[in-house]
Design an enzyme around this catalytic site. Structure first.
Site, PDB file in Angstrom:
ATOM      1  N   ASP A 156       0.581   1.181  -9.587  1.00 53.97           N
ATOM      2  CA  ASP A 156       1.036   2.422  -8.949  1.00 53.97           C
ATOM      3  C   ASP A 156       2.328   2.055  -8.240  1.00 53.97           C
ATOM      4  O   ASP A 156       2.309   1.432  -7.176  1.00 53.97           O
ATOM      5  CB  ASP A 156       0.013   2.967  -7.956  1.00 53.97           C
ATOM      6  CG  ASP A 156       0.341   4.399  -7.538  1.00 53.97           C
ATOM      7  OD1 ASP A 156       1.497   4.814  -7.747  1.00 53.97           O
ATOM      8  OD2 ASP A 156      -0.541   5.091  -7.012  1.00 53.97           O
ATOM      9  N   GLU A 170       1.204   4.648 -13.598  1.00 53.26           N
ATOM     10  CA  GLU A 170       1.053   6.083 -13.383  1.00 53.26           C
ATOM     11  C   GLU A 170       2.105   6.884 -14.128  1.00 53.26           C
ATOM     12  O   GLU A 170       1.853   7.988 -14.592  1.00 53.26           O
ATOM     13  CB  GLU A 170       1.143   6.388 -11.879  1.00 53.26           C
ATOM     14  CG  GLU A 170       1.063   7.870 -11.570  1.00 53.26           C
ATOM     15  CD  GLU A 170       1.212   8.163 -10.087  1.00 53.26           C
ATOM     16  OE1 GLU A 170       1.013   9.321  -9.708  1.00 53.26           O
ATOM     17  OE2 GLU A 170       1.539   7.245  -9.322  1.00 53.26           O
ATOM     18  N   ASP A 190       9.954   5.221  -8.865  1.00 53.53           N
ATOM     19  CA  ASP A 190       8.647   4.988  -9.478  1.00 53.53           C
ATOM     20  C   ASP A 190       8.798   4.343 -10.854  1.00 53.53           C
ATOM     21  O   ASP A 190       8.168   3.337 -11.165  1.00 53.53           O
ATOM     22  CB  ASP A 190       7.908   6.321  -9.659  1.00 53.53           C
ATOM     23  CG  ASP A 190       7.148   6.766  -8.425  1.00 53.53           C
ATOM     24  OD1 ASP A 190       6.459   5.935  -7.836  1.00 53.53           O
ATOM     25  OD2 ASP A 190       7.253   7.936  -8.074  1.00 53.53           O
ATOM     26  N   ILE A 240       4.775   3.581  -6.568  1.00 54.52           N
ATOM     27  CA  ILE A 240       4.848   4.041  -5.182  1.00 54.52           C
ATOM     28  C   ILE A 240       3.695   5.003  -4.962  1.00 54.52           C
ATOM     29  O   ILE A 240       3.767   6.175  -5.313  1.00 54.52           O
ATOM     30  CB  ILE A 240       6.182   4.735  -4.839  1.00 54.52           C
ATOM     31  CG1 ILE A 240       7.365   3.818  -5.091  1.00 54.52           C
ATOM     32  CG2 ILE A 240       6.180   5.174  -3.367  1.00 54.52           C
ATOM     33  CD1 ILE A 240       8.712   4.447  -4.780  1.00 54.52           C
ATOM     34  N   ASP A 241       2.598   4.482  -4.429  1.00 56.64           N
ATOM     35  CA  ASP A 241       1.470   5.345  -4.090  1.00 56.64           C
ATOM     36  C   ASP A 241       1.813   6.086  -2.804  1.00 56.64           C
ATOM     37  O   ASP A 241       2.331   5.495  -1.856  1.00 56.64           O
ATOM     38  CB  ASP A 241       0.209   4.502  -3.881  1.00 56.64           C
ATOM     39  CG  ASP A 241      -0.996   5.366  -3.565  1.00 56.64           C
ATOM     40  OD1 ASP A 241      -1.370   6.166  -4.435  1.00 56.64           O
ATOM     41  OD2 ASP A 241      -1.548   5.242  -2.459  1.00 56.64           O
ATOM     42  N   ASP A 285      -4.553   4.113  -8.370  1.00 60.13           N
ATOM     43  CA  ASP A 285      -4.655   4.239  -6.913  1.00 60.13           C
ATOM     44  C   ASP A 285      -5.618   3.207  -6.326  1.00 60.13           C
ATOM     45  O   ASP A 285      -5.390   2.669  -5.237  1.00 60.13           O
ATOM     46  CB  ASP A 285      -5.192   5.630  -6.515  1.00 60.13           C
ATOM     47  CG  ASP A 285      -4.241   6.753  -6.839  1.00 60.13           C
ATOM     48  OD1 ASP A 285      -3.047   6.622  -6.541  1.00 60.13           O
ATOM     49  OD2 ASP A 285      -4.701   7.769  -7.385  1.00 60.13           O
ATOM     50  N   THR A 306       3.714   9.121  -3.048  1.00 54.94           N
ATOM     51  CA  THR A 306       5.097   9.505  -3.354  1.00 54.94           C
ATOM     52  C   THR A 306       5.609  10.585  -2.418  1.00 54.94           C
ATOM     53  O   THR A 306       6.769  10.546  -1.998  1.00 54.94           O
ATOM     54  CB  THR A 306       5.207   9.993  -4.816  1.00 54.94           C
ATOM     55  OG1 THR A 306       4.674   8.999  -5.689  1.00 54.94           O
ATOM     56  CG2 THR A 306       6.657  10.252  -5.197  1.00 54.94           C
TER      57      THR A 306
END
Length: 361
Positions: free
Chosen positions: A157, A83, A58, A159-160, A284, A162
């Site tokens: 984001d 994020e 991330d 890695i949305d 997101d 996670t």
């Protein structure tokens, strides 16, 4: 001549694919993957989950995108938000601020410190981060907008989804293009919004673990039908499920990942995604929201829509914006979509959903 926004879009397509490569590399070696996971705590913890993980993948993706974009568009410095915090604690208890350096060897040295001296893993990641990847797209390069990169900000984001990235099963098979869970639900999201109004204007979604569509079939949703296909979070409140059962003929659908659920609306796999809780954030929704707007749809604030409905103002769309935090809140809650969301392709869907929910939640 390629416009500034077309250049920015081309760059975002390239860094999104680099980001996907980082995500894939971090899952390829089990020992490395086990090392990468850390639990979020305090104000940075998403209250929706018992465990909410931050991964080095991330942070690396976020900082790589920030580095690459600011190198080409210095006017965006200070206007790229993500994020994740870029502070990471290694196995020795040392706190390291993760950045992407100008020279590969410096990035390797920094990552080796994060990875408890693992030079091989650090070098592997650095190679992906510093690769000169150029994604070319004729449509993107012909883009003409009356705005410039100096007019916009960016939400990342990295890695949305996670939890799906960490725990997801690669063998998870999609149901006619739709996945309830697994690695296909993990996405790289890059959204661009106007600094002046917060309106989303451009979005890039990369699905690093996408299943190939062997059928070549289009969207699942028929264009005309009596009932809506409604997508929800598996943790959605029973009152919401019961209220929406009437407009969906009792057939509700569930999937993981906020970005993935909105992507399902973009792709026409479902009519609408509804969330009644404040558990999604600007990073997101910004990228998929921009894509929905381009297709004539949008992402609206559910609470605002319900309030407008009760006041008799049924045409009020209450579209989300992305430029102003909730100043009275702390941590990630400053950027929460506090009123819940409705993501749709057809604006008539809003009325049907809100009418079903009014007075029941």
């Amino acid at each position: 001549m390629v416009s500034g926004m077309a250049e920015l879009l081309r760059l975002l397509l390239s860094v999104a694919e680099k980001a996907a490569n980082v995500a894939r590399v971090c899952r390829q070696e089990e020992a490395l993957f086990e090392l990468l996971v850390q639990e979020k705590t305090g104000v940075d913890k998403n209250k929706k989950f018992v465990q909410d993980f931050k991964t080095l993948a991330d942070v690396l993706i976020q900082e790589m995108i920030r580095h690459d974009v600011c190198a080409q568009f210095p006017e965006l410095t200070g206007f790229i938000q993500g994020e994740e915090s870029n502070k990471f604690e290694n196995g020795l208890g040392e706190s390291v601020t993760v950045t992407v350096c100008a020279q590969e060897e410096d990035t390797t040295a920094l990552l080796a410190k994060v990875l408890d001296g693992d030079q091989h893993a650090a070098s592997l990641l650095t190679t992906v981060i510093h690769q000169d990847l150029q994604i070319r797209d004729e449509t993107a390069e012909s883009l003409q907008l009356s705005i410039s990169p100096a007019d916009v900000g960016i939400w990342i984001d990295p890695i949305d989804g996670t939890s799906q990235y960490i725990e997801g099963k690669e063998e998870e098979e999609p149901d006619e293009g739709f996945c309830q869970s697994g690695l296909p639900c993990a996405l790289v999201l890059i959204g661009v919004y106007l600094r002046s109004t917060g309106q989303p204007v451009m979005g890039v979604i990369n699905q690093p673990f996408n299943h190939k569509d062997s059928t070549g079939e289009g969207p699942l949703c028929p264009q005309t039908k009596d009932h809506l296909s409604v997508l929800l979070s598996s943790s959605e409140r029973p009152a919401v499920r019961d209220a929406l059962a009437s407009v969906s003929s009792g057939s509700l659908m569930y999937a993981s990942g906020a970005g993935y659920k909105i992507l399902c609306v973009v792709q026409g796999l479902v009519d609408v995604y509804v969330l009644s809780e404040a558990s999604t954030f600007k990073w997101d929704s910004c990228a998929p929201h921009a894509l929905l707007r381009a297709l004539g749809g949008g992402v609206s604030d559910l609470s605002e829509c319900l309030r407008a409905h009760l006041d008799g103002n049924q045409g009020h769309a209450a579209e989300l914006t992305y430029h102003q935090p909730h100043t009275e809140s702390q941590g990630v809650d400053r950027w929460a979509n506090r009123g819940g969301i409705i993501a749709y392709l057809d604006s008539s869907v809003i009325h049907k959903v809100v009418a079903a929910l009014a007075g029941k939640i």
